[in-house]
Design a protein around this motif. Structure first.
Motif: not given
Length: 125
Positions: A36, A38, A45, A94
């Protein structure tokens, strides 16, 4: 080809919780590590967490440790990110992403090959 779709974002007050989902299609998640990331407005990022496929090991960026939990359900072809005690600085889009392989590489954007389109999280009173 592996395709990833995120869901579960939304508006939440500081201190609240959200659970994000990353669903796969085109291929099974079994065999892929999933990360993951965000992206806050105007920023690059940022790696959040990763879970391997080979042994289920999990990794977190320091600022998320103790607040975020990553998990996977291969039977449902889905990876989850449970986010608790959310802060305004957690606001962003996200994304889930997969590298090539079953182990987690570093939480760096360039290490991941397959990306979803993102789900927006806004933490605000």
């Amino acid at each position: 080809q592996l395709q990833l779709v995120e869901s579960g974002g939304g508006l939440v007050q500081p201190g609240g919780s959200l659970r994000l989902s990353c669903a796969a299609s085109g291929s099974t998640l079994d065999g892929y590590a999933i990360g993951w990331f965000r992206q806050a407005p105007g920023k690059e990022h940022e790696g959040v967490s990763c879970i391997s496929s080979s042994d289920g090991d999990t990794y977190y960026a320091n600022s998320m440790k103790g607040r975020f939990t990553i998990s996977r359900d291969n039977a449902k072809n889905t990876v989850y990110l449970q986010m608790n005690n959310l802060k305004p600085e957690d606001t962003g889009v996200y994304y889930c992403a997969a590298p090539y392989g079953s182990d987690c590489p570093r939480l760096e954007f360039y290490e991941y090959l397959y990306w979803g389109h993102g789900t927006r999280v806004t933490v605000s009173a």
